[in-house]
Design a protein around this motif. Sequence first.
Motif, PDB file in Angstrom:
ATOM      1  N   LEU A  41     -27.594  12.678   0.239  1.00  0.00           N
ATOM      2  CA  LEU A  41     -28.489  13.426   1.105  1.00  0.00           C
ATOM      3  C   LEU A  41     -29.850  12.749   1.135  1.00  0.00           C
ATOM      4  CD1 LEU A  41     -28.777  16.075   2.719  1.00  0.00           C
ATOM      5  CD2 LEU A  41     -29.459  17.181   0.593  1.00  0.00           C
ATOM      6  N   VAL A  88     -49.320  26.265   0.330  1.00  0.00           N
ATOM      7  CA  VAL A  88     -48.304  27.235  -0.098  1.00  0.00           C
ATOM      8  C   VAL A  88     -48.050  27.104  -1.602  1.00  0.00           C
ATOM      9  CG1 VAL A  88     -45.882  27.949   0.132  1.00  0.00           C
ATOM     10  CG2 VAL A  88     -47.204  27.302   2.172  1.00  0.00           C
ATOM     11  N   ILE A 226     -31.101  27.723  -3.614  1.00  0.00           N
ATOM     12  CA  ILE A 226     -29.847  28.433  -3.871  1.00  0.00           C
ATOM     13  C   ILE A 226     -28.908  27.638  -4.780  1.00  0.00           C
ATOM     14  CG2 ILE A 226     -28.629  27.605  -1.795  1.00  0.00           C
ATOM     15  CD1 ILE A 226     -28.751  31.257  -2.783  1.00  0.00           C
ATOM     16  N   PHE A 227     -29.009  26.307  -4.752  1.00  0.00           N
ATOM     17  CA  PHE A 227     -28.244  25.482  -5.694  1.00  0.00           C
ATOM     18  C   PHE A 227     -29.167  24.733  -6.668  1.00  0.00           C
ATOM     19  CE2 PHE A 227     -25.470  25.731  -1.952  1.00  0.00           C
ATOM     20  CZ  PHE A 227     -24.422  26.420  -2.548  1.00  0.00           C
ATOM     21  N   THR A 274     -48.631  41.231  -0.690  1.00  0.00           N
ATOM     22  CA  THR A 274     -47.298  41.365  -0.096  1.00  0.00           C
ATOM     23  C   THR A 274     -46.491  40.076  -0.249  1.00  0.00           C
ATOM     24  OG1 THR A 274     -48.200  42.913   1.517  1.00  0.00           O
ATOM     25  CG2 THR A 274     -46.072  41.923   2.033  1.00  0.00           C
ATOM     26  N   THR A 275     -47.126  38.953   0.044  1.00  0.00           N
ATOM     27  CA  THR A 275     -46.445  37.670  -0.140  1.00  0.00           C
ATOM     28  C   THR A 275     -45.958  37.536  -1.578  1.00  0.00           C
ATOM     29  OG1 THR A 275     -47.846  36.592   1.519  1.00  0.00           O
ATOM     30  CG2 THR A 275     -46.732  35.150  -0.046  1.00  0.00           C
ATOM     31  N   SER A 277     -45.255  39.829  -3.753  1.00  0.00           N
ATOM     32  CA  SER A 277     -44.120  40.702  -4.089  1.00  0.00           C
ATOM     33  C   SER A 277     -42.831  40.108  -3.563  1.00  0.00           C
ATOM     34  CB  SER A 277     -44.347  42.113  -3.552  1.00  0.00           C
ATOM     35  OG  SER A 277     -43.983  42.180  -2.184  1.00  0.00           O
ATOM     36  N   SER A 278     -42.913  39.410  -2.438  1.00  0.00           N
ATOM     37  CA  SER A 278     -41.712  38.781  -1.891  1.00  0.00           C
ATOM     38  C   SER A 278     -41.299  37.566  -2.710  1.00  0.00           C
ATOM     39  CB  SER A 278     -41.954  38.378  -0.432  1.00  0.00           C
ATOM     40  OG  SER A 278     -40.837  37.683   0.071  1.00  0.00           O
ATOM     41  N   VAL A 279     -42.228  36.630  -2.920  1.00  0.00           N
ATOM     42  CA  VAL A 279     -41.834  35.381  -3.573  1.00  0.00           C
ATOM     43  C   VAL A 279     -41.522  35.563  -5.054  1.00  0.00           C
ATOM     44  CG1 VAL A 279     -43.114  33.953  -1.925  1.00  0.00           C
ATOM     45  CG2 VAL A 279     -44.208  34.609  -4.091  1.00  0.00           C
ATOM     46  N   THR A 281     -39.848  38.183  -6.187  1.00  0.00           N
ATOM     47  CA  THR A 281     -38.600  38.926  -6.281  1.00  0.00           C
ATOM     48  C   THR A 281     -37.468  37.952  -5.973  1.00  0.00           C
ATOM     49  OG1 THR A 281     -39.738  40.888  -5.478  1.00  0.00           O
ATOM     50  CG2 THR A 281     -37.323  40.907  -5.381  1.00  0.00           C
ATOM     51  N   LEU A 282     -36.636  37.694  -6.949  1.00  0.00           N
ATOM     52  CA  LEU A 282     -35.646  36.629  -6.796  1.00  0.00           C
ATOM     53  C   LEU A 282     -34.344  37.162  -6.220  1.00  0.00           C
ATOM     54  CD1 LEU A 282     -36.371  34.832 -10.161  1.00  0.00           C
ATOM     55  CD2 LEU A 282     -37.275  34.318  -7.882  1.00  0.00           C
ATOM     56  N   ASN A 283     -33.602  36.261  -5.580  1.00  0.00           N
ATOM     57  CA  ASN A 283     -32.330  36.702  -5.002  1.00  0.00           C
ATOM     58  C   ASN A 283     -31.253  36.789  -6.078  1.00  0.00           C
ATOM     59  OD1 ASN A 283     -30.778  34.145  -5.156  1.00  0.00           O
ATOM     60  ND2 ASN A 283     -32.439  33.423  -3.807  1.00  0.00           N
ATOM     61  N   LYS A 284     -30.149  37.385  -5.700  1.00  0.00           N
ATOM     62  CA  LYS A 284     -29.069  37.679  -6.646  1.00  0.00           C
ATOM     63  C   LYS A 284     -28.534  36.421  -7.328  1.00  0.00           C
ATOM     64  CE  LYS A 284     -24.622  40.143  -6.709  1.00  0.00           C
ATOM     65  NZ  LYS A 284     -23.595  40.803  -5.864  1.00  0.00           N
ATOM     66  N   VAL A 285     -28.393  35.352  -6.585  1.00  0.00           N
ATOM     67  CA  VAL A 285     -27.851  34.115  -7.154  1.00  0.00           C
ATOM     68  C   VAL A 285     -28.754  33.601  -8.273  1.00  0.00           C
ATOM     69  CG1 VAL A 285     -27.291  31.693  -6.668  1.00  0.00           C
ATOM     70  CG2 VAL A 285     -26.657  33.479  -5.026  1.00  0.00           C
ATOM     71  N   ARG A 287     -31.201  35.234  -9.852  1.00  0.00           N
ATOM     72  CA  ARG A 287     -31.289  36.213 -10.958  1.00  0.00           C
ATOM     73  C   ARG A 287     -30.097  36.086 -11.909  1.00  0.00           C
ATOM     74  NH1 ARG A 287     -30.758  41.257  -8.613  1.00  0.00           N
ATOM     75  NH2 ARG A 287     -30.961  40.360  -6.530  1.00  0.00           N
TER      76      ARG A 287
ATOM     77  N   CYS D  44     -30.163  13.281   6.753  1.00  0.00           N
ATOM     78  CA  CYS D  44     -28.913  12.541   6.838  1.00  0.00           C
ATOM     79  C   CYS D  44     -28.026  12.970   5.687  1.00  0.00           C
ATOM     80  CB  CYS D  44     -29.172  11.045   6.665  1.00  0.00           C
ATOM     81  SG  CYS D  44     -30.459  10.395   7.733  1.00  0.00           S
ATOM     82  N   TYR D 270     -24.839  36.919  -2.508  1.00  0.00           N
ATOM     83  CA  TYR D 270     -26.286  36.740  -2.354  1.00  0.00           C
ATOM     84  C   TYR D 270     -27.030  38.049  -2.156  1.00  0.00           C
ATOM     85  CZ  TYR D 270     -30.647  34.766  -0.458  1.00  0.00           C
ATOM     86  OH  TYR D 270     -31.953  34.426  -0.231  1.00  0.00           O
ATOM     87  N   THR D 275     -32.466  41.475  -3.452  1.00  0.00           N
ATOM     88  CA  THR D 275     -32.565  40.323  -2.557  1.00  0.00           C
ATOM     89  C   THR D 275     -33.122  40.758  -1.207  1.00  0.00           C
ATOM     90  OG1 THR D 275     -30.639  39.253  -3.588  1.00  0.00           O
ATOM     91  CG2 THR D 275     -31.230  38.509  -1.377  1.00  0.00           C
ATOM     92  N   SER D 278     -36.752  41.289  -1.049  1.00  0.00           N
ATOM     93  CA  SER D 278     -37.502  40.041  -1.044  1.00  0.00           C
ATOM     94  C   SER D 278     -37.463  39.368   0.324  1.00  0.00           C
ATOM     95  CB  SER D 278     -36.926  39.095  -2.109  1.00  0.00           C
ATOM     96  OG  SER D 278     -37.563  37.848  -2.049  1.00  0.00           O
ATOM     97  N   ARG D 287     -46.400  36.987   8.844  1.00  0.00           N
ATOM     98  CA  ARG D 287     -46.876  38.313   9.274  1.00  0.00           C
ATOM     99  C   ARG D 287     -48.006  38.203  10.297  1.00  0.00           C
ATOM    100  NH1 ARG D 287     -49.206  40.664   4.796  1.00  0.00           N
ATOM    101  NH2 ARG D 287     -48.375  39.035   3.434  1.00  0.00           N
TER     102      ARG D 287
END
Lengths: 313, 313, 313, 313
Positions: A41, A88, A226-227, A274-275, A277-279, A281-285, A287, D44, D270, D275, D278, D287
């Motif tokens: 990649l 960011v 995610i990976f 707000t940002t 709280s979003s960033v 909070t982790l996703n299920k994978v 976590r 790529c 996921y 999730t 988030s 926003r």
Amino acid sequence: MGEISCSTEPINGVLSRSSSSPPPSGYRKSCWYEEEIEENLRWCFALNSILHTGSTQYQEIALFDTKPFGKALVIDGKLQSAEVDEFVYHECLVHPPLLNHPNPKAVFIMGGGEGSTAREILKHTTVDKVVMCDIDEEVVEFCKEYLVVNTEAFNDPRLDVIINDARAELEKRKEEKFDVIVGDLADPIEGGPCYKLYTKSFYESTVKPRLSQGGIFVTQAGPAGIFSHAEVYTCIYNTLRQVFKYSPLEISCEEMDLRIKQRVEGENKYLDGTTFSSVSTLNKVVRNSLFNETHVYTEGAARFIYGHGKNEL
Amino acid sequence: MGEISCSTEPINGVLSRSSSSPPPSGYRKSCWYEEEIEENLRWCFALNSILHTGSTQYQEIALFDTKPFGKALVIDGKLQSAEVDEFVYHECLVHPPLLNHPNPKAVFIMGGGEGSTAREILKHTTVDKVVMCDIDEEVVEFCKEYLVVNTEAFNDPRLDVIINDARAELEKRKEEKFDVIVGDLADPIEGGPCYKLYTKSFYESTVKPRLSQGGIFVTQAGPAGIFSHAEVYTCIYNTLRQVFKYSPLEISCEEMDLRIKQRVEGENKYLDGTTFSSVSTLNKVVRNSLFNETHVYTEGAARFIYGHGKNEL
Amino acid sequence: MGEISCSTEPINGVLSRSSSSPPPSGYRKSCWYEEEIEENLRWCFALNSILHTGSTQYQEIALFDTKPFGKALVIDGKLQSAEVDEFVYHECLVHPPLLNHPNPKAVFIMGGGEGSTAREILKHTTVDKVVMCDIDEEVVEFCKEYLVVNTEAFNDPRLDVIINDARAELEKRKEEKFDVIVGDLADPIEGGPCYKLYTKSFYESTVKPRLSQGGIFVTQAGPAGIFSHAEVYTCIYNTLRQVFKYSPLEISCEEMDLRIKQRVEGENKYLDGTTFSSVSTLNKVVRNSLFNETHVYTEGAARFIYGHGKNEL
Amino acid sequence: MGEISCSTEPINGVLSRSSSSPPPSGYRKSCWYEEEIEENLRWCFALNSILHTGSTQYQEIALFDTKPFGKALVIDGKLQSAEVDEFVYHECLVHPPLLNHPNPKAVFIMGGGEGSTAREILKHTTVDKVVMCDIDEEVVEFCKEYLVVNTEAFNDPRLDVIINDARAELEKRKEEKFDVIVGDLADPIEGGPCYKLYTKSFYESTVKPRLSQGGIFVTQAGPAGIFSHAEVYTCIYNTLRQVFKYSPLEISCEEMDLRIKQRVEGENKYLDGTTFSSVSTLNKVVRNSLFNETHVYTEGAARFIYGHGKNEL
């Protein structure tokens, strides 16, 4: 010559381009930087010019003027930071720990040679001392020269720039304490200079003793996709958990917004309550991976992201 | 050039690279120039630096320091010439016509802004006047600056560098005659400045009248590969045949070697009598195509190689 | 093999494309094969499809349907041969030795699995036996399947296809003699199967004894470009010179054309007497290198072109 | 189709590779798919094989077996979906609207030919009818053939696959109502078939009338990155806001987890309540852009992401 040649000075009158000429195209999109993200990649971005390249004792370094991202810093072949979106990363690295501290005055930056982390810290009116300790003088010098967005920070009298290994520097400052210590290091790669600054022994023996009462340590910890979070992120998290007391985020969204208003000069572009709280909070994978991680990062059991450092055996 | 890596001199103490450090690699092979040869075919070469890029009234131009070929001149996205092997093209363009002429004194170069064609011509001791007429002052200026191999030629008092359209210049010089006129132009591409200098009317009305008695006209005529010769090469050949008397090569291999010895200063790297007998003997495919070509190159019936000029509609 | 090879049959009716639909573009020019010619130089050609890929005991092999060159055979990452222009290489390899022999009847091909060398040899009416000995059965099989231009040759009763190491096969055939032996091998690369077939001991002990009285040995010997000839070409030439009597080309241009007419069925596309006089006359650079070469190719002192074979250590 | 698609079966015994042979490398990482994300940015990925390519009436389509991402669907040159991570997109598109509905029974999918959206919907035990309406039969057919992860869904008796334009189909079904309508369309690009399905008039006249009482419409709306959200995302959001009542998310994190447990078969990889909290909490940059967006998407005032559709003028 101006905007697209490599020189910062006009070579002579003959070569100066009329300001009314159309933007050039053709060859210009034909100079590319290619980064191998993994073996299979790559991504490639078009260049306007190569502002600086060099090989220091520790790292291969380069500063490019890229077409899609503005100026971009590349260390050991990996894009570290780019002008258009570095805010960011740097807002997210700096403001949460400083805002969670009741009154941060002294801050230590491990790495951070680009100057952007210092810039964000120095926006905090409570801060009266920032030590930025980067191992690579050449990086610091050309960032100071080219990254005008950080010029004010580099000139701030509260900032002390030290060229040293962060571990050696922290160990030397036996009597000092810091309210916040920020790890703004490159990702750990084989042969690179940073991986020893992600280990349990370093955190325990060197970092923790330098924190003042109620002090906070924060570090970037590699990609968390995610990976890609499985490369080093979960392992660094698990290592931190062995050493530092887990600090639940004690302030609410509204309190964070209030403190930003009270303590931070200018307006954040990206980070607010707000940002955050979003960033945060982790996703299920991710976590699940954090929950299941058992590896502790040590010098003898290091992990690396894909890449090749200068001193790889 | 200034403080970036394009300079051949150390810039200052802080940034200069220790001479004992190993050659940098990593990112350095990750900057590439990519040329689209055809829609489905590209080649890419690694860059050390971008020495110059610009957009003139006529062309997109660039000078790169490449890793495999040294300094390389790119016009309208197409590699024109590279340091390591430009001698092959320039020796083959210049020496055969000058050696076939009994005593060439005055030579006119159409194009040739790079300076290498002038350099080869000026090696001929018979020559006392060379007019090099290139349309693009910026090309001439940065070649003069960067291509040290041509410095001596640019400073030769026999050389007169004119910035003008070759057609206009030749038409202006009504009273002058040249023993050899050399077409060292870019290949004709749509929107580029050169294609009008490959037409029958130009050859007939402008070039031929400026040749002295026994004068010789030579021009580069595009790629002559097993397939690429069909793009413009055969058609330019056929056009030349309409205007100029065919001049069989009157001198033998041995005579060519003798004249090189008598008239050319220094030693040719590539061209001698044997080389010339090989490169001027065409293969069956190309011979058949030349034999069968009927197209005559005119402004209204031009042909082009793959590419895009700045002023393409 | 299954999952990565390609069927020549439509999978089902639903998927067949209407013959009136326009030629697809978009993504189709976005599949590329990229060959690293050297560390700092690549070329890339667009693919229509991947007809076959595989890893045999000896080599990585692939057959692509490319957009610019038609079907193309790639071995160990290097393009060996492409449909549109393979005739140039194969005509030049085969016809000169056969035409210089007064009456070639028995011919041995080392390698040549693609079938094109056999095809050219079998055009010679004097020939009554061709042994083609390739080490890699998979290459032979898919070339037989996909390269329809060689179907007739593969079915010619005079052709005997043997799967074996050419050295072992030649040593086994103790009582046989060949009028011409043709080396149609891949270039020597580290870890590839071919480099032992370019050594002095092989030529001396294995090849020479199998030539009949007046027999001729010819081999491809790697790239012979203005720089690339220094990789292996001059060294193979010098090695051959140690073992074989130098055979000056005894026949003239006109005699070659006559013999082509008398002995070769069909018409050559590229090679005739004039072409041969051109391609066999070397330029000054290459002549000088041949003259100065002293290295002899042995197993212990091999040379390689850029690349990586499957069994590289 | 024939010659350029790939069989999943071995062609014959000779070509089958011994199972003990090592995984091939070399050339295999040299076949790449290259996607131009923007004019100055590409990525790529290495290919194992080209499973299918085609040009339908509406789109250029391809299915690749990629090395980093498994099977990947590309439409009009843009990667739509890849085996390794498509669950992220599809779980986030499908489950939030279905879980926010008290009892979703009938669902309509605009597009979704790949089958993954249907697969996620069919996990909901409340659902008894799913209409999937894709314009491109060829996409549906090869996804059915190659994407084994969706085989069960394609065979589910509750699923009705229709080949038609979603607008025409919805307009035809005058008497039907759906509890949830899901827009699983490609991003709008110039010349592509989808952009008319992002317009105010379509939402107003065609979609809204087909929703049952309390029905929910959800659509993918293009990239929502820190910069890319400005391409089409904010504008589609603003358009939706003109037509549909804003539906605040009425269920809590815990309630979402409970409903997943009660209504969704198997386990989401996921998406869960955390999730969702988030990913549905947007950062300050996005926003602000949503707040400031005034453009309404109509056929005459469409917006597009970077790319080129088959029928671009």
